[in-house]
Design an enzyme around this catalytic site. Structure first.
Site, PDB file in Angstrom:
ATOM      1  N   LYS A  13      10.728  12.566  -4.237  1.00 13.57           N
ATOM      2  CA  LYS A  13       9.900  13.773  -4.135  1.00 13.57           C
ATOM      3  C   LYS A  13      10.450  14.860  -5.041  1.00 13.57           C
ATOM      4  CE  LYS A  13       7.021  12.731  -2.894  1.00 13.57           C
ATOM      5  NZ  LYS A  13       6.616  11.467  -2.327  1.00 13.57           N
ATOM      6  N   LYS A  48      -2.253   9.940  -9.901  1.00 16.57           N
ATOM      7  CA  LYS A  48      -2.319   9.701  -8.458  1.00 16.57           C
ATOM      8  C   LYS A  48      -2.374   8.213  -8.160  1.00 16.57           C
ATOM      9  CE  LYS A  48      -2.491  10.729  -4.158  1.00 16.57           C
ATOM     10  NZ  LYS A  48      -1.170  11.012  -3.581  1.00 16.57           N
ATOM     11  N   CYS A  87     -12.970  13.828   7.848  1.00 13.52           N
ATOM     12  CA  CYS A  87     -14.290  13.945   7.220  1.00 13.52           C
ATOM     13  C   CYS A  87     -14.600  15.435   7.109  1.00 13.52           C
ATOM     14  CB  CYS A  87     -15.359  13.292   8.076  1.00 13.52           C
ATOM     15  SG  CYS A  87     -15.026  11.567   8.458  1.00 13.52           S
ATOM     16  N   GLU A 102      13.286   8.550  -0.449  1.00 11.35           N
ATOM     17  CA  GLU A 102      12.019   9.276  -0.554  1.00 11.35           C
ATOM     18  C   GLU A 102      12.262  10.748  -0.910  1.00 11.35           C
ATOM     19  OE1 GLU A 102       9.155   8.666  -1.049  1.00 11.35           O
ATOM     20  OE2 GLU A 102       7.917  10.317  -0.372  1.00 11.35           O
ATOM     21  N   TRP A 161     -15.116   9.931   5.481  1.00 15.06           N
ATOM     22  CA  TRP A 161     -13.921   9.161   5.135  1.00 15.06           C
ATOM     23  C   TRP A 161     -13.854   8.083   6.210  1.00 15.06           C
ATOM     24  CZ3 TRP A 161     -10.627   8.802   1.206  1.00 15.06           C
ATOM     25  CH2 TRP A 161      -9.376   8.204   1.412  1.00 15.06           C
ATOM     26  N   HIS A 177      31.945   4.078  -4.756  1.00 15.05           N
ATOM     27  CA  HIS A 177      32.054   2.949  -5.692  1.00 15.05           C
ATOM     28  C   HIS A 177      31.627   3.328  -7.114  1.00 15.05           C
ATOM     29  CE1 HIS A 177      33.228   0.108  -2.609  1.00 15.05           C
ATOM     30  NE2 HIS A 177      32.291   0.630  -1.836  1.00 15.05           N
ATOM     31  N   GLU A 233      10.028  13.999  -8.926  1.00 11.74           N
ATOM     32  CA  GLU A 233       8.693  13.922  -9.521  1.00 11.74           C
ATOM     33  C   GLU A 233       8.001  15.274  -9.679  1.00 11.74           C
ATOM     34  OE1 GLU A 233       6.275  12.045  -5.714  1.00 11.74           O
ATOM     35  OE2 GLU A 233       5.452  11.709  -7.677  1.00 11.74           O
ATOM     36  N   ARG A 290     -12.170  16.095   1.698  1.00 12.93           N
ATOM     37  CA  ARG A 290     -11.857  15.540   3.022  1.00 12.93           C
ATOM     38  C   ARG A 290     -12.374  14.109   3.193  1.00 12.93           C
ATOM     39  NH1 ARG A 290     -10.278  19.238   6.754  1.00 12.93           N
ATOM     40  NH2 ARG A 290     -10.933  17.865   8.430  1.00 12.93           N
ATOM     41  N   ASN A 347     -16.192  14.166  13.182  1.00 14.05           N
ATOM     42  CA  ASN A 347     -14.972  14.000  12.406  1.00 14.05           C
ATOM     43  C   ASN A 347     -13.904  13.551  13.388  1.00 14.05           C
ATOM     44  OD1 ASN A 347     -12.688  14.392  10.880  1.00 14.05           O
ATOM     45  ND2 ASN A 347     -12.835  16.609  10.814  1.00 14.05           N
ATOM     46  N   GLY A 348     -13.116  12.547  13.038  1.00 10.07           N
ATOM     47  CA  GLY A 348     -12.078  12.079  13.955  1.00 10.07           C
ATOM     48  C   GLY A 348     -12.487  10.759  14.592  1.00 10.07           C
TER      49      GLY A 348
HETATM   50  O1  M6R Z   1      -1.466   4.326  -4.015  1.00  8.37           O
HETATM   51  P1  M6R Z   1      -0.099   3.756  -3.835  1.00  8.37           P
HETATM   52  O2  M6R Z   1       0.485   4.073  -2.495  1.00  8.37           O
HETATM   53  O3  M6R Z   1      -0.053   2.270  -4.075  1.00  8.37           O
HETATM   54  O4  M6R Z   1       0.798   4.437  -4.932  1.00  8.37           O
HETATM   55  C1  M6R Z   1       2.114   3.983  -5.168  1.00  8.37           C
HETATM   56  C2  M6R Z   1       2.906   4.974  -6.002  1.00  8.37           C
HETATM   57  O5  M6R Z   1       2.343   5.099  -7.271  1.00  8.37           O
HETATM   58  C3  M6R Z   1       2.963   6.357  -5.336  1.00  8.37           C
HETATM   59  O6  M6R Z   1       3.489   6.272  -4.044  1.00  8.37           O
HETATM   60  C4  M6R Z   1       3.834   7.332  -6.147  1.00  8.37           C
HETATM   61  O7  M6R Z   1       5.158   6.908  -6.108  1.00  8.37           O
HETATM   62  C5  M6R Z   1       3.697   8.754  -5.586  1.00  8.37           C
HETATM   63  N1  M6R Z   1       3.205   9.627  -6.582  1.00  8.37           N
HETATM   64  C6  M6R Z   1       4.973   9.334  -5.115  1.00  8.37           C
HETATM   65  O8  M6R Z   1       4.799  10.592  -4.569  1.00  8.37           O
END
Ligand code: M6R
Length: 607
Positions: free
Chosen positions: A484, A602, A2, A480, A73, A503, A487, A27, A99-100
């Protein structure tokens, strides 16, 4: 997570507090409020974004030159006017923002209720206000000190009383707190950017410290009362950098927040002996014992977190577990039965595919547990049970700290399910709990090796393709790491189980092609080394993520990114960190818009 504000000085506190809260809105933004004193304490608070608070203040103005404020939050209690901070004691003479998490708030609340206290919110914060009022005996600092003595958790709290006007008392226990020093006025905030346009001189409050703020400045003490001579830090960041807490991008800031995200996600939920307390998970042991299968469904990074969950559940619970992309599961006509638990993972709780898959599982009679970062999100409202990650708002499109919190949530869940099913005995539970509690320090140590990831980024930044390999949990991390990288750097990358390389993909490994190998799983170490040798034989360049105790890897890899040695089951928590940093630095070197990569959003709320 928060945002906290405080002000003592000659000006009207309200507009200064609201302005600071707006700058701290990243936050948390599910509710906001302020309190000021002018003879008595006046509170205004409203659910929703800060514009709602501003509208309320227009309708019901207040004035006073000492005040505290908060943007929330939610962790305890849904976002609502009643749960918004500040909170007062029943007499309205003491007011608190925090906060926390106060981990033992329920037992404190029960004790107060038994003594006749009546609460108007579901928050742990209101409990603080009650205790401070009861402890007050003519000295606010002493009352706060006695309150801290009975509270467990990671938090920052800020307290004001009409009995001692002109003063704010604040405490930091892990959650951040800074003091801004003006000319005849003093500010308190969770973060420097909140007041950087008003002063450039700051005192950083450290863990287990208390600060007494007046218009003349601030006195810093240990919680026990020893005065500390805190140096004043002069900040000369520009405003864009300040918004990101001094980091160049939100992504980097969020990577560095991960140790405290782990602390917060564990707070109040994990005892030393591995006993787990999950506040919004209601199923009982009989239900857990009746389970035949666990389904996990999610998209993107959340799916990759689910890959880790699948492996942990299989290993720790000896229970069939399947992770499925939500966009696949929703059209796959899966056979999901009532004795099967479905876990939907989503940072935002609003991803359309994940919501649809969760609904479908629910309609099949499966109980639905959500792991999400957003209190009150659609997914959390739909689910039977919710395990909130406590990562705080994630701004960067590339998810880092939310992923971290999803991993921690799944370890907690595995402990909870495993103890009920008898597959996790006390010894194993204690070992996992011990390891999880040590994770923030392990991540800190991994972050300290950032210069190594910068050197590795130099090596791959001009590549056309990058491959990630690993086995078991290392394969999940490879997935992952690859996402990263692609993207935000727009480099083509691909992840696969290390055994799969030969393979087909091996045909693409030629001189200098980077292959990133994750090597934390000791039971398959030699097998993965075989894949490394296959790559080396074709001239590929090996970048390895390995334990700092692993001497063997130096014989095979061109570059090694080190993580602290730890139980293999927990290694993903640390192993992902160098890959996040690697992706970040490659993208930075290639000059991309890191926080808002092209073509992405996002939260993907369309199919
Ligand atoms: O809000 P969500 O966790 O459901 O989002 C899922 C994906 O769209 C999200 O994780 C996306 O792959 C990220 N931008 C990856 O960094």
């Amino acid at each position: 997570m928060c945002g906290i504000m405080g002000y003592v000085g000659p000006q009207d506190a309200g507009p200064i507090l609201v302005d600071g809260l707006r700058r701290l809105e990243y936050r948390g933004y599910d509710s906001a409020g302020i309190a000021v004193t002018n003879g008595s304490i006046h509170v205004r608070k409203a659910q929703g974004k800060i514009v709602n608070l501003e509208a309320l203040l227009k309708r019901e103005p207040l004035s006073g030159s000492v005040g505290i404020g908060h943007t929330r939050w939610a962790t305890h209690g849904a976002p609502s006017d009643a749960n918004a901070h500040p909170h007062t004691d029943p007499t309205g003479e003491f007011v608190v923002v925090h906060n926390g998490i106060i981990e033992n708030y329920q037992s404190l609340k029960d004790q107060l209720a038994a003594a006749g206290a009546v609460f108007t919110s579901e928050t742990d914060t209101e409990v603080l206000a009650h205790i401070i009022a009861r402890e007050y005996d003519g000295d606010l600092v002493e009352a706060v000190r006695s309150t801290v003595a009975v509270c467990e958790g990671a938090y920052a709290m800020v307290v004001m009383s009409k009995k001692e006007p002109g003063k704010i008392v604040a405490v930091r226990k892990i959650s951040p707190l800074v003091v801004g020093l003006g000319d005849g006025e003093t500010y308190l905030a969770s973060d420097i950017p909140a007041v950087l346009h008003r002063t450039r001189d700051f005192m950083i409050i450290e863990d287990d410290e208390m600060v007494i703020v007046t218009s003349e400045g601030a006195t810093v003490k240990t919680i026990e009362g020893t005065e500390i001579d805190r140096e004043v830090l002069h900040i000369d960041w520009d405003s864009a950098r300040a918004e990101k807490g001094g980091y160049d991008h939100f992504m980097l800031k969020e990577i560095y927040e991960q140790p405290s995200v782990v602390t917060e996600t564990l707070a109040g939920r994990l005892d030393e002996d591995g006993t787990v307390w999950l506040e919004d998970v209601a199923f009982d042991d009989d239900y857990v014992r009746s389970l035949d299968r666990v389904w996990i469904t999610a998209c993107g990074t959340a799916f990759h977190a689910g890959l880790i969950g699948q492996e942990i559940f299989r290993r720790v619970l000896r229970l069939p577990s399947n992770v499925e992309y939500a966009h696949e599961l929703r059209y796959a006509d899966p056979i999901i039965g009532p004795n099967e638990l479905t876990i939907a993972i989503s940072q935002s709780g609003e991803t359309a595919d994940t919501l649809a898959a969760a609904r479908q599982a629910g309609e099949s009679g499966s109980r639905m547990l959500a792991i999400t970062n957003v209190v009150g999100s659609t997914l959390s409202r739909y689910a039977d049970d919710v395990l909130y990650t406590r990562a705080g708002p994630e701004i960067s499109v590339a998810s880092t700290k939310a992923y971290m919190a999803m991993l921690i949530a799944q370890y907690l869940l595995a402990l909870r399910l495993g103890s009920a099913r008898g597959t996790v005995d006390k010894e194993l539970a204690t070992r996992i709990a011990h390891g999880l509690h040590r994770m923030p320090a392990a991540i800190e140590k991994t972050l300290a090796a950032e210069p190594d990831t910068i050197r590795a980024a130099e090596e791959i930044k001009d590549a056309d393709d990058v491959y990630f390999i690993g086995r078991g949990l290392d394969y999940a991390i490879a997935m992952e790491g690859s996402l990263k990288l692609k993207e935000i750097s727009y480099l083509h990358s691909e992840a696969m189980p290390a055994g799969e390389l030969k393979h087909g993909t091996l045909a693409l490994i030629t001189d200098g092609v980077p292959v990133i190998v994750i090597l934390t799983q000791r039971s398959v170490y030699d097998k993965t080394i075989s894949a490394v040798q296959e790559v080396k034989a074709r001239g590929g360049k090996i970048i390895a993520v390995a334990y700092d105790t692993d001497e063997e890897i130096a014989k095979h890899a061109d570059t090694v990114l080190r993580i602290p040695d730890m139980p293999d089951l927990l290694a993903p928590v640390a192993a992902v960190v160098p890959l996040q940093l690697l992706a970040y630095h490659v993208a930075r070197m290639r000059g991309h818009d890191i926080d808002q990569p092209r073509n992405l959003a996002k939260s993907v709320t369309v199919e």
